[in-house]
Design a protein around this motif. Structure first.
Motif, mmCIF file in Angstrom:
data_model
loop_
_atom_site.group_PDB
_atom_site.id
_atom_site.type_symbol
_atom_site.label_atom_id
_atom_site.label_comp_id
_atom_site.label_asym_id
_atom_site.label_seq_id
_atom_site.Cartn_x
_atom_site.Cartn_y
_atom_site.Cartn_z
ATOM 1 N N ILE A 1 -5.335 -2.837 -4.984
ATOM 2 C CA ILE A 1 -4.313 -1.980 -4.799
ATOM 3 C C ILE A 1 -2.977 -2.742 -6.047
ATOM 4 O O ILE A 1 -2.099 -2.580 -6.905
ATOM 5 C CB ILE A 1 -3.637 -2.882 -3.427
ATOM 6 C CG1 ILE A 1 -4.640 -1.601 -2.315
ATOM 7 C CG2 ILE A 1 -2.287 -2.341 -3.011
ATOM 8 C CD1 ILE A 1 -3.807 -0.192 -3.184
ATOM 9 N N VAL B 1 -4.555 7.464 -2.560
ATOM 10 C CA VAL B 1 -4.649 5.439 -2.172
ATOM 11 C C VAL B 1 -5.513 5.542 -0.791
ATOM 12 O O VAL B 1 -6.340 4.731 -1.086
ATOM 13 C CB VAL B 1 -3.756 5.227 -2.036
ATOM 14 C CG1 VAL B 1 -3.384 3.569 -1.350
ATOM 15 C CG2 VAL B 1 -2.697 5.387 -3.319
ATOM 16 N N ARG B 2 -5.333 6.219 0.008
ATOM 17 C CA ARG B 2 -6.146 5.846 1.452
ATOM 18 C C ARG B 2 -7.634 7.098 0.611
ATOM 19 O O ARG B 2 -8.714 5.394 1.262
ATOM 20 C CB ARG B 2 -6.044 7.097 2.504
ATOM 21 C CG ARG B 2 -4.918 6.574 3.364
ATOM 22 C CD ARG B 2 -4.936 5.363 4.263
ATOM 23 N NE ARG B 2 -6.675 4.754 4.460
ATOM 24 C CZ ARG B 2 -6.358 3.317 5.064
ATOM 25 N NH1 ARG B 2 -4.986 2.733 5.334
ATOM 26 N NH2 ARG B 2 -7.020 2.687 5.155
ATOM 27 N N GLY C 1 0.078 11.337 -3.220
ATOM 28 C CA GLY C 1 -0.272 9.682 -2.999
ATOM 29 C C GLY C 1 -0.699 9.363 -1.670
ATOM 30 O O GLY C 1 -2.317 7.701 -2.555
ATOM 31 N N LEU D 1 -9.201 6.058 -2.107
ATOM 32 C CA LEU D 1 -10.237 5.361 -1.923
ATOM 33 C C LEU D 1 -10.167 4.070 -1.807
ATOM 34 O O LEU D 1 -11.005 3.164 -2.071
ATOM 35 C CB LEU D 1 -8.496 5.132 -3.713
ATOM 36 C CG LEU D 1 -8.875 3.585 -4.439
ATOM 37 C CD1 LEU D 1 -9.622 3.697 -5.646
ATOM 38 C CD2 LEU D 1 -7.854 2.972 -5.158
ATOM 39 N N TRP D 2 -9.043 3.241 -0.960
ATOM 40 C CA TRP D 2 -9.640 2.540 -0.131
ATOM 41 C C TRP D 2 -10.505 2.733 0.860
ATOM 42 O O TRP D 2 -11.226 2.077 0.718
ATOM 43 C CB TRP D 2 -8.007 2.419 1.365
ATOM 44 C CG TRP D 2 -8.507 1.523 1.835
ATOM 45 C CD1 TRP D 2 -8.492 1.286 2.946
ATOM 46 C CD2 TRP D 2 -7.261 -0.010 1.913
ATOM 47 N NE1 TRP D 2 -8.457 0.129 3.343
ATOM 48 C CE2 TRP D 2 -7.096 -0.585 2.860
ATOM 49 C CE3 TRP D 2 -6.899 -0.402 0.792
ATOM 50 C CZ2 TRP D 2 -7.144 -2.421 2.503
ATOM 51 C CZ3 TRP D 2 -6.281 -1.561 0.679
ATOM 52 C CH2 TRP D 2 -6.200 -2.244 0.862
ATOM 53 N N LEU E 1 -3.173 -1.230 -9.315
ATOM 54 C CA LEU E 1 -2.251 0.095 -9.341
ATOM 55 C C LEU E 1 -1.025 -0.103 -9.202
ATOM 56 O O LEU E 1 -0.124 0.333 -10.053
ATOM 57 C CB LEU E 1 -2.588 0.573 -7.926
ATOM 58 C CG LEU E 1 -4.481 1.700 -7.693
ATOM 59 C CD1 LEU E 1 -4.604 2.134 -6.831
ATOM 60 C CD2 LEU E 1 -4.654 2.506 -8.967
ATOM 61 N N ARG F 1 -10.176 -5.088 -2.623
ATOM 62 C CA ARG F 1 -9.480 -3.792 -1.918
ATOM 63 C C ARG F 1 -8.077 -4.289 -2.731
ATOM 64 O O ARG F 1 -7.171 -3.832 -3.474
ATOM 65 C CB ARG F 1 -9.597 -3.877 -0.757
ATOM 66 C CG ARG F 1 -9.631 -3.113 -0.203
ATOM 67 C CD ARG F 1 -10.006 -2.308 1.408
ATOM 68 N NE ARG F 1 -11.128 -1.534 1.173
ATOM 69 C CZ ARG F 1 -11.596 -0.908 3.002
ATOM 70 N NH1 ARG F 1 -11.446 -1.343 4.192
ATOM 71 N NH2 ARG F 1 -12.451 -0.266 3.182
ATOM 72 N N LEU G 1 1.024 -1.041 0.138
ATOM 73 C CA LEU G 1 0.148 -0.002 -0.205
ATOM 74 C C LEU G 1 0.921 1.265 -0.399
ATOM 75 O O LEU G 1 0.773 2.171 -0.664
ATOM 76 C CB LEU G 1 -0.535 0.027 1.660
ATOM 77 C CG LEU G 1 -2.282 0.635 1.128
ATOM 78 C CD1 LEU G 1 -3.279 0.509 -0.006
ATOM 79 C CD2 LEU G 1 -2.636 0.609 2.978
ATOM 80 N N VAL H 1 2.221 1.522 -3.065
ATOM 81 C CA VAL H 1 1.081 2.072 -4.338
ATOM 82 C C VAL H 1 1.558 4.045 -4.384
ATOM 83 O O VAL H 1 1.913 4.539 -4.782
ATOM 84 C CB VAL H 1 0.165 1.401 -4.223
ATOM 85 C CG1 VAL H 1 -1.176 2.592 -5.075
ATOM 86 C CG2 VAL H 1 0.000 0.317 -4.713
ATOM 87 N N MET H 2 1.650 4.246 -2.531
ATOM 88 C CA MET H 2 1.594 5.519 -2.849
ATOM 89 C C MET H 2 2.796 6.834 -2.994
ATOM 90 O O MET H 2 2.925 7.400 -3.811
ATOM 91 C CB MET H 2 1.077 5.845 -0.995
ATOM 92 C CG MET H 2 0.059 5.598 0.008
ATOM 93 S SD MET H 2 0.000 5.458 1.592
ATOM 94 C CE MET H 2 -1.447 4.551 1.781
#
Ligand code: ADP
Ligand code: MG
Lengths: 250, 310, 287
Positions: free
Chosen positions: B282, B254-255, B250, B257-258, B285, B278, B231, B234-235
């Motif tokens: 990820i 991403v948070r 980021g 989106l989560w 992504l 989820r 995670l 990805v950020m």
């Protein structure tokens, strides 16, 4: 200045350097020539500590350097370039130069947090120097360009400039002329000559362009199959039968 | 506070925790090119250490020593740093793909230890973590106070990291990321720089763990699965490696989106697990970032060191 | 004794899986985490064919393998082939591989659910051997099938033209290219072998224990340990490495808490990397 005695290095079965002995005198422009695969670049890598030798000694300004880790060697005032230029492509030209000086106090985390004024003072000097180098190399306009955007010849100049940033006593140049146009090459020769006469820098350089080597270098060392084949002035080398054989036969 | 505001505060605090993690990974991967797939391991170490340090004494787990919250944070950072030093000292010279496997293995083993050593950590049951400065404000405003605390930590960290990377030190890191041999040829002790960065970044992960623990008030080994590591990756990769603002954005995105995917459960047929969706997103992504935009949304700043402010 | 037998069983499973992983690591030049998902897909596809379609067990496995190969080659065409052409380095590939692992593992959860499942087989009692060693009939099947597979793999790599090309490519990619080996074709075949290897390893693991989506990920660390110990790209090294890792893990359970088994693989792997990154049997060194 630089002494190499009985140097040995093998890769797997290949004896790339096989008992090499020679000396580079202070304040000379010493040339290193030889056919492809003769072991010239390997000698440079051994001197600058990138490889550790299988045998032999390397003495720089009186101290042995063959067992030093590579990052210690520059501290003995030796700088080098690479045969294939290694510019820091995602950094600007001036950053490429400013990273070079040794022992920057701002290179410790503590100082960069807590001793900002002194770091600034030193940084200002380094920047000044980088600008001077760019001026000397006649490329001041490229200062903020990304290194990846430079032409091949400009990259060679940048590598050369980077060595100047460390105030070296000896500079090792691996094929500075490869892929450089004749005009620029002439300029580069001029820079080398000037640094030698004005600042007393010693040069040790590998070059393929014979005309250039014969004009610029004295003495010249010829390597073949990992060994020193001959050594002498341009004229002596040109008249040496063994050298002719090596070039024609190899 | 109303439900919506409460949720927003919860979401933002969570994002701050991940922002801290992202800043830690950015110094390692973004600026130095050092691969660390063990983020979750250091995150866990920080969370548990802070819990031991600040908790009330208990026969069921290590500690609590009842230390003040800031002291807990510092010790959490210190211990994470020591873990990084012990791990890094032998392995820092490994090639990046080996380092990736070794660090991921390290994080798994940290989690194994937490699961197994029940006398110290209460194992899979998880342990409680105190709410610092709880009496300062009415209970219903506490989450807002804690968001403020977390933001303060993030802000201090941000300033410190910017200072660090925009200095000759940061320029040296960028150099060894671009070309280790050049760094060596100009006298930089590459392994020392890498070790410093591994330790510093991991201390930041430990800090994030501590902030997370005091926010969530309950930690179990399941909070520190390898997925957490990715995670954060990805950020950092999507936000823009080498740009601290980029990776913070980021983290926020991403948070977002989560949490946003939670609302999918209203739309999706029953029985579809939101957790699986989820994880799939990820994963996708990660694939897309490398394939479509390897340099991230925000690129790196042009000038390496701006200590002179020019 | 029992621990050693358990170790041989685990070693056989890891060995079979490690052969495919070592070839992928070397020939594709990166460590593929998505390999874990290939194991899981192999086990689950077999389960669907066996439990739901009602095929006998062996045909179920054999039919799942081409499906798995197809999936692997399709994924390669969509992702890695592109990256190869663009010259993306091993690290970028590795990140994509991790993304695929997360994606594929979740797809297993979505397709088959997260619950623990098993093959619909009658539960048979363990056979008791001398020294009070207990082995279930399933475990006997696994061990003998694994050894048969090893021999088949050896014949394939040693006797067939494509097998030789694969080994040559694993030995030295540049040299192989110079000698006119079609590397894209070798890569396709690598995915086929990897699918066979992963499919069987997944099936064996599921047969010995049960099916859960995370089972592949849990085996990944021992698999990488086996690959590195055997020398990346050396299939015989991977077999031996797998045995060593399997036996060490199980035997260690006699001395330390069994939950720490993966730590044993981790320690062996790390020590190998520090002392001899080319592995016990050489040839490796480059992923
Ligand atoms: N890092 C290396 N690994 C293996 N072989 C090498 C390495 N560097 C050089 N060699 C081999 O050593 C020999 C000498 O190479 P080199 O020193 O580059 O020659 P030159 O610079 O004179 O052309 C060549 O046969 C080359 O292939
Ligand atoms: Mg050369």
């Amino acid at each position: 200045m630089l002494e190499v005695i009985g140097l040995q290095k093998s890769f797997g079965g290949i004896r790339a350097v096989n008992g090499c002995t020679f000396e580079v005198e202070r304040n000379t422009i010493t040339g290193l020539i030889g056919p492809n695969g003769a072991g010239k670049t390997t000698v440079f890598n051994l001197i600058s500590g990138f490889f550790s030798p299988d045998g032999g000694k390397i003495v720089l300004s009186g101290s042995r350097i063959d067992q030093l880790p590579a990052h210690r060697v520059p501290h003995l005032r030796l700088a080098r370039t690479f045969q294939i230029t290694r510019e820091l492509s995602k950094m600007t030209v001036i950053d490429n130069l400013m990273v070079a000086p040794l022992d920057q106090m701002g290179e410790t985390l503590f100082n960069s947090w807590f001793r900002i004024p002194s770091v600034k003072r030193q940084e200002r000097k380094i920047r000044e120097k980088a600008l001077q180098v760019l001026e000397f190399l006649e490329i001041p306009d490229l200062k903020d360009e990304y290194a990846s955007n430079l032409s091949g010849g400009q990259k060679k100049l940048l590598e050369f400039g980077r060595t100047m940033m460390t105030d070296p006593e000896i500079i090792l140049l691996d094929e500075p002329g490869a892929g450089v146009n004749p005009t620029l090459m002439k300029k580069l020769n001029g820079y080398i000559e000037r640094l030698r006469t004005d600042e007393g820098v010693t040069f040790f350089l590998i070059e393929h362009d014979m005309d250039l080597v014969m004009k610029l270098c004295d003495p010249i060392i010829v390597m073949n199959e990992g060994k020193v084949l001959a050594q002498g002035t341009a004229r002596e080398i040109q008249e040496n039968r063994k050298v002719l054989d090596a070039y024609l036969g190899g | 506070m109303s439900g919506a505001v409460g949720f927003l505060v919860f979401f933002l605090t969570y994002a701050v925790v991940y922002g801290i993690l992202a800043l830690g990974l950015n110094i390692q991967w973004g600026f130095t090119g050092l691969v660390n797939f063990g983020v979750a391991g250091f995150f866990a170490v920080g969370a548990y250490i802070a819990a031991f340090m600040t908790g009330t004494p208990s026969p069921y787990h290590l500690g609590g020593f009842g230390l003040p919250f800031p002291v807990g944070l510092l010790i959490a950072m210190g211990v994470s740093g020591i873990f990084a030093l012990i791990l890094g000292f032998p392995v820092i010279r490994l090639r990046e793909d080996y380092l990736a496997i070794v660090t991921i293995g390290f994080a798994e083993i940290v989690r194994l230890i937490i699961v197994t050593e029940k006398n110290i950590t209460k194992g899979p049951y998880g342990m409680g973590v105190i709410k610092p400065y709880k009496d300062l404000v009415p209970a219903s405003y506490y989450s807002l106070l804690y968001l403020g605390i977390a933001l303060l930590v993030l802000a201090i960290l941000y300033v410190a990291m910017e200072r660090a990377v925009r200095s000759p030190w940061g320029r040296a890191l960028r150099t060894l990321r671009e070309d280790e041999r050049v760094a060596i040829a100009f006298g930089k002790n590459v392994n020392s720089f890498k070790l410093q960065v591994l330790v510093l970044g991991s201390m930041i992960f430990g800090l994030a763990g501590a902030v997370f623990g005091h926010f969530f008030n309950f930690i179990t080994p399941n909070h520190f699965l390898p997925m957490e590591t990715f995670l954060v990756w990805v950020m950092v990769m999507a936000g823009g490696s080498g740009n601290n603002i980029g990776v913070l954005l980021g983290a926020l995105a991403v948070r977002g989106l989560w949490e946003g995917m939670m609302f999918l459960s209203d739309v999706l047929p029953r029985g579809i697990q939101i957790g699986a969706i989820r994880l799939a997103v990820i994963g996708l992504l990660l694939v897309l970032v490398v394939m479509v935009k390897p340099e991230g949304i925000l690129g790196e700043k042009k000038t390496a060191s701006d200590i002179l402010g020019e | 004794m029992q621990l050693i037998v358990n170790g041989i069983l685990m070693g056989a499973i890891i060995s079979i899986g490690a052969v495919g992983l070592t070839l992928v690591s070397r020939i594709l030049h990166f460590f593929y985490f998505g390999y874990a998902a290939m194991l899981v897909y192999g086990a689950y596809l077999t389960m669907t064919l066996f439990n739901d379609v009602g095929l006998p067990l062996l045909p179920s496995v054999l039919i799942s393998l081409p499906l798995l190969s197809l999936l692997a080659i399709l994924i390669d065409k969509i992702t890695f082939k592109n990256l190869r052409e663009r010259g993306t380095g091993p690290f970028g590939m590795m990140v994509v591989g991790i993304g695929l692992e997360l994606f594929l593992r979740s797809s297993v959860r979505l397709l088959w659910g997260s619950d623990v499942m098993r093959y619909d087989l009658p539960i048979r009692r363990a056979i008791v051997f001398p020294f009070n060693v207990r082995i279930t009939p399933n475990q006997l099947v696994i061990i003998s099938a694994a050894f048969a597979l090893m021999i088949l793999l050896h014949v394939f790599l040693d006797q067939t033209k494509i097998g030789k090309a694969m080994r040559a490519t694993a030995d030295n990619i540049d040299l192989a290219r110079v000698r006119g080996i079609d590397t894209e074709r070798v890569i396709t075949w690598t995915w086929v072998i990897a699918s066979i290897s992963a499919g069987f390893a997944g099936f064996f693991l599921a047969l010995d224990t049960r099916l859960v989506p995370i089972m592949g990920w849990k085996l990944l660390l021992p698999l990488f340990a086996a690959v590195i110990l055997g020398g990346v790209g050396n299939p015989y090294g991977a077999l031996a490495g797998g045995m060593i890792i399997g036996i060490s893990q199980e035997v260690s359970a006699g001395f330390i808490t069994p939950t720490y088994k993966p730590a044993v693989a981790f320690v062996i792997m790390t020590i190998t990397l520090l002392i001899k990154p080319s592995g016990l049997f050489g040839r490796g060194g480059q992923g």
